[in-house]
Design an enzyme around this catalytic site. Sequence first.
Site, PDB file in Angstrom:
ATOM      1  N   GLY A 159     -25.021  32.280   8.324  1.00  0.00           N
ATOM      2  CA  GLY A 159     -25.546  30.939   8.497  1.00  0.00           C
ATOM      3  C   GLY A 159     -24.505  29.828   8.498  1.00  0.00           C
ATOM      4  N   TYR A 179     -24.391  29.270  21.050  1.00  0.00           N
ATOM      5  CA  TYR A 179     -24.569  27.878  21.499  1.00  0.00           C
ATOM      6  C   TYR A 179     -25.898  27.698  22.243  1.00  0.00           C
ATOM      7  CZ  TYR A 179     -19.676  27.207  20.212  1.00  0.00           C
ATOM      8  OH  TYR A 179     -18.496  27.128  19.525  1.00  0.00           O
TER       9      TYR A 179
HETATM   10  C1  LIG Z   1     -20.032  31.779  17.025  1.00  0.00           C
HETATM   11  C2  LIG Z   1     -19.870  31.608  15.503  1.00  0.00           C
HETATM   12  C3  LIG Z   1     -19.212  30.260  15.224  1.00  0.00           C
HETATM   13  C4  LIG Z   1     -21.235  31.687  14.836  1.00  0.00           C
HETATM   14  O1  LIG Z   1     -21.027  31.538  13.438  1.00  0.00           O
HETATM   15  P1  LIG Z   1     -21.888  32.345  12.357  1.00  0.00           P
HETATM   16  O2  LIG Z   1     -21.544  31.816  11.023  1.00  0.00           O
HETATM   17  O3  LIG Z   1     -21.748  33.802  12.580  1.00  0.00           O
HETATM   18  O4  LIG Z   1     -23.329  31.839  12.793  1.00  0.00           O
HETATM   19  P2  LIG Z   1     -24.701  32.006  12.019  1.00  0.00           P
HETATM   20  O5  LIG Z   1     -24.562  32.950  10.890  1.00  0.00           O
HETATM   21  O6  LIG Z   1     -25.195  30.657  11.728  1.00  0.00           O
HETATM   22  O7  LIG Z   1     -25.573  32.641  13.136  1.00  0.00           O
HETATM   23  C5  LIG Z   1     -25.126  33.828  13.771  1.00  0.00           C
HETATM   24  C6  LIG Z   1     -26.136  34.927  13.657  1.00  0.00           C
HETATM   25  O8  LIG Z   1     -26.439  35.210  12.333  1.00  0.00           O
HETATM   26  C7  LIG Z   1     -27.872  35.142  12.129  1.00  0.00           C
HETATM   27  N1  LIG Z   1     -28.051  34.473  10.858  1.00  0.00           N
HETATM   28  C8  LIG Z   1     -28.134  33.135  10.635  1.00  0.00           C
HETATM   29  N2  LIG Z   1     -28.295  32.905   9.325  1.00  0.00           N
HETATM   30  C9  LIG Z   1     -28.290  34.117   8.709  1.00  0.00           C
HETATM   31  C10 LIG Z   1     -28.396  34.531   7.365  1.00  0.00           C
HETATM   32  N3  LIG Z   1     -28.576  33.647   6.340  1.00  0.00           N
HETATM   33  N4  LIG Z   1     -28.308  35.851   7.098  1.00  0.00           N
HETATM   34  C11 LIG Z   1     -28.151  36.752   8.092  1.00  0.00           C
HETATM   35  N5  LIG Z   1     -28.058  36.407   9.387  1.00  0.00           N
HETATM   36  C12 LIG Z   1     -28.128  35.107   9.684  1.00  0.00           C
HETATM   37  C13 LIG Z   1     -28.440  34.365  13.242  1.00  0.00           C
HETATM   38  O9  LIG Z   1     -29.706  34.835  13.611  1.00  0.00           O
HETATM   39  C14 LIG Z   1     -27.424  34.574  14.324  1.00  0.00           C
HETATM   40  O10 LIG Z   1     -27.746  35.669  15.097  1.00  0.00           O
HETATM   41  P3  LIG Z   1     -27.518  35.650  16.683  1.00  0.00           P
HETATM   42  O11 LIG Z   1     -26.508  34.559  17.006  1.00  0.00           O
HETATM   43  O12 LIG Z   1     -26.997  37.004  16.984  1.00  0.00           O
HETATM   44  O13 LIG Z   1     -28.868  35.382  17.271  1.00  0.00           O
HETATM   45  C15 LIG Z   1     -19.031  32.763  14.914  1.00  0.00           C
HETATM   46  O14 LIG Z   1     -19.591  33.974  15.307  1.00  0.00           O
HETATM   47  C16 LIG Z   1     -17.575  32.733  15.245  1.00  0.00           C
HETATM   48  O15 LIG Z   1     -16.769  32.130  14.546  1.00  0.00           O
HETATM   49  N6  LIG Z   1     -17.186  33.416  16.332  1.00  0.00           N
HETATM   50  C17 LIG Z   1     -15.786  33.609  16.662  1.00  0.00           C
HETATM   51  C18 LIG Z   1     -15.135  32.337  17.057  1.00  0.00           C
HETATM   52  C19 LIG Z   1     -15.697  31.774  18.302  1.00  0.00           C
HETATM   53  O16 LIG Z   1     -15.949  32.485  19.257  1.00  0.00           O
HETATM   54  N7  LIG Z   1     -15.880  30.461  18.262  1.00  0.00           N
HETATM   55  C20 LIG Z   1     -16.348  29.750  19.376  1.00  0.00           C
HETATM   56  C21 LIG Z   1     -15.198  29.402  20.233  1.00  0.00           C
HETATM   57  S1  LIG Z   1     -15.746  28.303  21.507  1.00  0.00           S
END
Ligand SMILES: CC(C)(COP(=O)(O)OP(=O)(O)OC[C@H]1O[C@@H](n2cnc3c(N)ncnc32)[C@H](O)[C@@H]1OP(=O)(O)O)[C@@H](O)C(=O)NCCC(=O)NCCS
Length: 174
Positions: free
Chosen positions: A105, A141
Amino acid sequence: MPMIEMAQSTDVRTIRDLSIATFAETFASQNNEEDMEEYNERHFSTDVLQREIDNPDSTFLVAKVDGEPAGYMKVNVGAAQTEEMLGNRMEIQRLYILDRYKSNGLGTRFMRSAFDMARAQGKSIIWLGVWEHNEAALAFYKRMGFAQFGSHDFMLGADRQTDLLMEAAVDRLV
Ligand SMILES: CC(C)(COP(=O)(O)OP(=O)(O)OC[C@H]1O[C@@H](n2cnc3c(N)ncnc32)[C@H](O)[C@@H]1OP(=O)(O)O)[C@@H](O)C(=O)NCCC(=O)NCCS
């Protein structure tokens, strides 16, 4: 409970470590080592990051879990934006969570912080660029309500890549 804090001028070392580690985790497997190193030297040197942190048009937010840095976000307004944009826009230039802290999250919380900041500053649109092959980020996104409005070149070292430009209206609920 994770905390999200605004980075201070003295946090450059934390930002540098997070920047280099998350960039490698995200892109090293799909890109060559020389391009990655060149990118690190050009964009993640202490000098460059210090100037960015101290720029009043840029804000770095850092997430901490049990006191340990877990990810960061960099947002820009005005002339700090990486494309010339109207004054009613805010850019999320970087949003990176360390692998071991993903899917808890944090990304969603950073996104909410960005919308809150934009709203507080009277901005109406948030935009960002994302590598066309970064499927996980694209899906994230889209789920957050962003839609594509264009594309721009992104240089990873000597490799010219295509970033999709995405935007979302600030008045929607995240
Ligand atoms: C893209 C990114 C920023 C998302 O961050 P994150 O902290 O993983 O995001 P969230 O946890 O809020 O949400 C991601 C997933 O977790 C799930 N999730 C959200 N809250 C959750 C929780 N409390 N417990 C378990 N899962 C959860 C969501 O459903 C979501 O699933 P989905 O996206 O597969 O549908 C991260 O994956 C990242 O840093 N990626 C690599 C860097 C990158 O590519 N950055 C963008 C460059 S432009």
